[in-house]
Design a protein around this motif. Structure first.
Motif, PDB file in Angstrom:
ATOM      1  N   VAL A  52       0.840  -1.208   0.000  1.00 20.82           N
ATOM      2  CA  VAL A  52       0.000   0.000   0.000  1.00 20.82           C
ATOM      3  C   VAL A  52       0.870   1.252   0.000  1.00 20.82           C
ATOM      4  CG1 VAL A  52      -1.726   1.286   1.311  1.00 20.82           C
ATOM      5  CG2 VAL A  52      -1.927  -1.194   1.119  1.00 20.82           C
ATOM      6  N   LEU A  53       1.936   1.244   0.780  1.00 20.54           N
ATOM      7  CA  LEU A  53       2.855   2.385   0.792  1.00 20.54           C
ATOM      8  C   LEU A  53       3.460   2.612  -0.591  1.00 20.54           C
ATOM      9  CD1 LEU A  53       4.705   1.797   4.188  1.00 20.54           C
ATOM     10  CD2 LEU A  53       3.336   3.805   3.606  1.00 20.54           C
ATOM     11  N   MET A  54       3.851   1.538  -1.251  1.00 23.14           N
ATOM     12  CA  MET A  54       4.449   1.672  -2.583  1.00 23.14           C
ATOM     13  C   MET A  54       3.435   2.185  -3.600  1.00 23.14           C
ATOM     14  SD  MET A  54       6.818  -1.765  -2.598  1.00 23.14           S
ATOM     15  CE  MET A  54       7.423  -1.481  -4.250  1.00 23.14           C
ATOM     16  N   SER A  55       2.180   1.758  -3.447  1.00 14.15           N
ATOM     17  CA  SER A  55       1.153   2.266  -4.354  1.00 14.15           C
ATOM     18  C   SER A  55       0.926   3.759  -4.146  1.00 14.15           C
ATOM     19  CB  SER A  55      -0.144   1.491  -4.167  1.00 14.15           C
ATOM     20  OG  SER A  55      -0.733   1.787  -2.909  1.00 14.15           O
ATOM     21  N   LEU A  56       1.017   4.215  -2.881  1.00 14.13           N
ATOM     22  CA  LEU A  56       0.887   5.650  -2.606  1.00 14.13           C
ATOM     23  C   LEU A  56       2.043   6.434  -3.212  1.00 14.13           C
ATOM     24  CD1 LEU A  56      -0.320   5.549   1.106  1.00 14.13           C
ATOM     25  CD2 LEU A  56      -1.648   6.292  -0.860  1.00 14.13           C
ATOM     26  N   VAL A  57       3.239   5.863  -3.172  1.00 10.74           N
ATOM     27  CA  VAL A  57       4.394   6.517  -3.791  1.00 10.74           C
ATOM     28  C   VAL A  57       4.174   6.692  -5.285  1.00 10.74           C
ATOM     29  CG1 VAL A  57       6.854   6.276  -4.302  1.00 10.74           C
ATOM     30  CG2 VAL A  57       6.004   5.723  -2.023  1.00 10.74           C
ATOM     31  N   ASP A  58       3.701   5.629  -5.944  1.00 10.74           N
ATOM     32  CA  ASP A  58       3.464   5.715  -7.385  1.00 10.74           C
ATOM     33  C   ASP A  58       2.379   6.722  -7.713  1.00 10.74           C
ATOM     34  OD1 ASP A  58       5.393   3.802  -7.776  1.00 10.74           O
ATOM     35  OD2 ASP A  58       3.969   2.126  -7.769  1.00 10.74           O
ATOM     36  N   LEU A  93       7.592  10.464   1.760  1.00 11.03           N
ATOM     37  CA  LEU A  93       7.786  11.808   2.305  1.00 11.03           C
ATOM     38  C   LEU A  93       8.562  12.689   1.331  1.00 11.03           C
ATOM     39  CD1 LEU A  93       7.691  13.921   4.552  1.00 11.03           C
ATOM     40  CD2 LEU A  93       9.646  12.774   5.628  1.00 11.03           C
ATOM     41  N   LEU A  94       9.583  12.129   0.698  1.00 11.18           N
ATOM     42  CA  LEU A  94      10.350  12.900  -0.279  1.00 11.18           C
ATOM     43  C   LEU A  94       9.491  13.276  -1.479  1.00 11.18           C
ATOM     44  CD1 LEU A  94      13.080  14.059  -1.114  1.00 11.18           C
ATOM     45  CD2 LEU A  94      13.644  11.843  -2.108  1.00 11.18           C
ATOM     46  N   ARG A  95       8.683  12.339  -1.943  1.00 12.09           N
ATOM     47  CA  ARG A  95       7.762  12.653  -3.044  1.00 12.09           C
ATOM     48  C   ARG A  95       6.764  13.731  -2.626  1.00 12.09           C
ATOM     49  NH1 ARG A  95       7.007   8.581  -7.060  1.00 12.09           N
ATOM     50  NH2 ARG A  95       9.095   7.751  -7.540  1.00 12.09           N
ATOM     51  N   PHE A  96       6.316  13.657  -1.385  1.00 14.45           N
ATOM     52  CA  PHE A  96       5.352  14.633  -0.883  1.00 14.45           C
ATOM     53  C   PHE A  96       5.965  16.032  -0.858  1.00 14.45           C
ATOM     54  CE2 PHE A  96       3.503  17.015   2.647  1.00 14.45           C
ATOM     55  CZ  PHE A  96       2.144  16.901   2.409  1.00 14.45           C
ATOM     56  N   VAL A 135       2.049  19.007  -6.956  1.00 13.16           N
ATOM     57  CA  VAL A 135       0.617  19.033  -6.658  1.00 13.16           C
ATOM     58  C   VAL A 135       0.348  19.350  -5.191  1.00 13.16           C
ATOM     59  CG1 VAL A 135       0.123  17.395  -8.516  1.00 13.16           C
ATOM     60  CG2 VAL A 135       0.515  16.544  -6.199  1.00 13.16           C
ATOM     61  N   ILE A 136       1.403  19.585  -4.413  1.00 18.41           N
ATOM     62  CA  ILE A 136       1.255  19.935  -2.994  1.00 18.41           C
ATOM     63  C   ILE A 136       1.310  21.449  -2.864  1.00 18.41           C
ATOM     64  CG2 ILE A 136       2.168  19.656  -0.678  1.00 18.41           C
ATOM     65  CD1 ILE A 136       1.062  17.105  -1.822  1.00 18.41           C
TER      66      ILE A 136
END
Length: 486
Positions: free
Chosen positions: A94-100, A164-167, A172-173
């Protein structure tokens, strides 16, 4: 694009007949959470990992929040029990899907989604490290110190840091919205994580903090102040901190972006935070990063080289030869950037210290100090001020030539003397004459002291001390008479 994004978020699988499957709706977020990751008990009541599939008609925000809620479930990695648990692997997926999804998103995240992301980061990352036990002595303890520690929960933490790095870097943030939740308290706790024993976590934090400093401009003064406080505590109170090198590496690029002329705040950071970092015994673990930061300051404002040299002399080691060699190496790098006016202000105390290094019984220290003359820029500074410098260091050169035990030091000493001889033969001969006169005066003083002691010993032999020893009686002081106040 909307359907693709929703499809990635939902991650639906075929429905199963058993209860608690992918289609069972989980409860909403626990309302008692804060961004600092407290209220762990309410998190344990979260839904099972199987219940993450969105129902028909759910919005993008609902599915995103469901997945974030699932990722807030914490697992115990301290023992092997449940090591192969499917729940752990499903959380990681699930974490990896959120990253993608965050990497391919085109629509801005809502405030609820941003808040939930920050809360999930806080719950997974912010934790209390076990107390550091001071290691014992011996080879076994040194081996334990050298071996890096690898956190068993890195299996999940790595993906959380990637998210977190992607965020932080995602377009889009909305920065204004994110700053409401990634506030100073959040950043302060991120900085505390740099004391982690796991080098992989510190490396990830280094990248994340650099991105936060670049994107959240309003938090920059607080970050600089918080990092200064970490340095203050490390120098004055703490005997160990694992993340000093990473913090200095981040600030190396930060300092290179400072505008000219430097603000007074930045100069104080150099004098009060960076230069005292030369004091701890573990300076060798972060000296390359510290030297880079200091040279960046001098490159921005060359007048600061005198301040740096005086700071090095203030914290110069006396009994640690390895640390002394490191200081000589850093001193050479600083002097390469030093201009003539600043050099002339500090050359007298500087070469007094160099003279002590030349006479060091540790041959590597003496040799490293002599190699300063191989630096072309430094040799130019010395040659233009040789009338002041040569009288200071000539006694040290002469003592090395006469008494030093190492042949390599003797050879380099003679080469340096020849340089000064070619530079100013008359001054060198005058220094040699003065040195011989001082040697004769010192020898005469020692001979006079020896004769006095011999005279005292002879008198003691002819007049032995007996038990009847009379001491001179000193008169008693007169009583103090106070004036009559009546």
């Amino acid at each position: 694009m909307w359907k693709q994004f929703l499809g990635k978020l939902s991650g639906k699988s075929p429905k199963s007949g058993g209860g608690g499957g992918w289609g069972s709706p989980p409860p909403k977020f626990p309302t008692s959470y804060d961004v600092n990751g407290r209220q762990w008990d309410s998190m344990r009541a979260s839904p099972p990992l199987a219940a993450i599939a969105g129902a028909e008609g759910e919005t993008r925000e609902d599915v995103f929040l469901r997945k974030l809620n699932v990722c807030c479930v914490l697992f115990d990695f301290s023992n092997d029990r449940g090591r192969d648990s499917p729940e752990r692997e499903r959380k990681r997926q699930v974490l990896m899907s959120l990253v993608d999804c965050l990497g391919t998103a085109e629509e801005p995240l809502t405030e609820a989604m941003v808040s939930a992301c920050v809360r999930m980061f806080a719950i997974n990352l912010f934790r209390v490290f076990p107390p550091k036990v001071r290691p014992g002595t011996g080879a076994a303890a040194e081996a334990d110190e050298d071996d890096p520690f690898f956190d068993p929960s890195w299996y999940h933490l790595q993906v959380v840091y990637e998210l977190l790095l992607r965020f932080v870097t995602s377009p889009v943030i909305d920065v204004k919205v994110a700053r409401k939740y990634m506030d100073n308290s959040f950043i302060s706790r991120l900085l505390d994580l740099l004391d982690s024993d796991d080098p992989r976590e510190r490396d990830c934090l280094k990248t994340v903090l650099h991105r936060i400093y670049g994107k959240f401009m309003g938090n920059r003064p607080f970050i600089r102040k918080a990092v200064s406080n970490i340095f203050y505590r490390f120098v004055s109170d703490a005997d160990r901190h694992n993340g000093i090198a990473e913090l200095l590496e981040v600030f190396g690029s930060v300092i290179s972006g400072f505008a000219k002329p430097l603000k007074e705040e930045h100069k104080l950071f150099l004098w009060k935070a960076l230069i005292p970092l030369h004091k701890p015994k573990t300076v060798g673990m972060y000296l390359p990063q510290l030297t880079y930061c200091i040279t960046q300051f001098i490159d921005k404002e060359p007048k600061l080289s005198g301040t740096v040299i005086r700071g090095l002399l203030k914290y110069w080691p006396v009994t640690n030869s390895q640390k002394e060699m490191m200081f000589l190496g850093e001193l050479e790098e600083v002097l390469e950037l030093t201009e003539m006016p600043e050099f002339q202000k500090c050359m007298v105390p500087l070469f007094r210290r160099v003279a002590h290094c030349l006479n060091s019984s540790h041959f590597q220290v003496a040799e490293r100090a002599l190699f300063l003359w191989n630096n072309e820029h430094l040799f130019g500074l010395i040659s233009q001020n040789h009338q002041v410098i040569l009288p200071i260091i000539y006694p040290a050169l002469e003592r090395n030539a006469r008494l030093h035990w190492n042949q390599s030091v003797l050879n380099v000493t003679m080469n340096v003397r020849k340089m000064f001889f070619d530079m100013d033969q008359k001054l060198l001969l005058a220094c040699e004459k003065n040195f011989q006169e001082e040697e004769e005066k010192q020898a005469a003083s020692e001979e006079r002291r020896r004769l006095i002691w011999e005279h005292l010993e002879r008198n003691a032999a002819f007049h032995p001390v007996t038990r009847d020893i009379s001491f001179a009686a000193f008169p008693k002081p007169a009583p103090l008479i106070m004036p009559n106040s009546s």
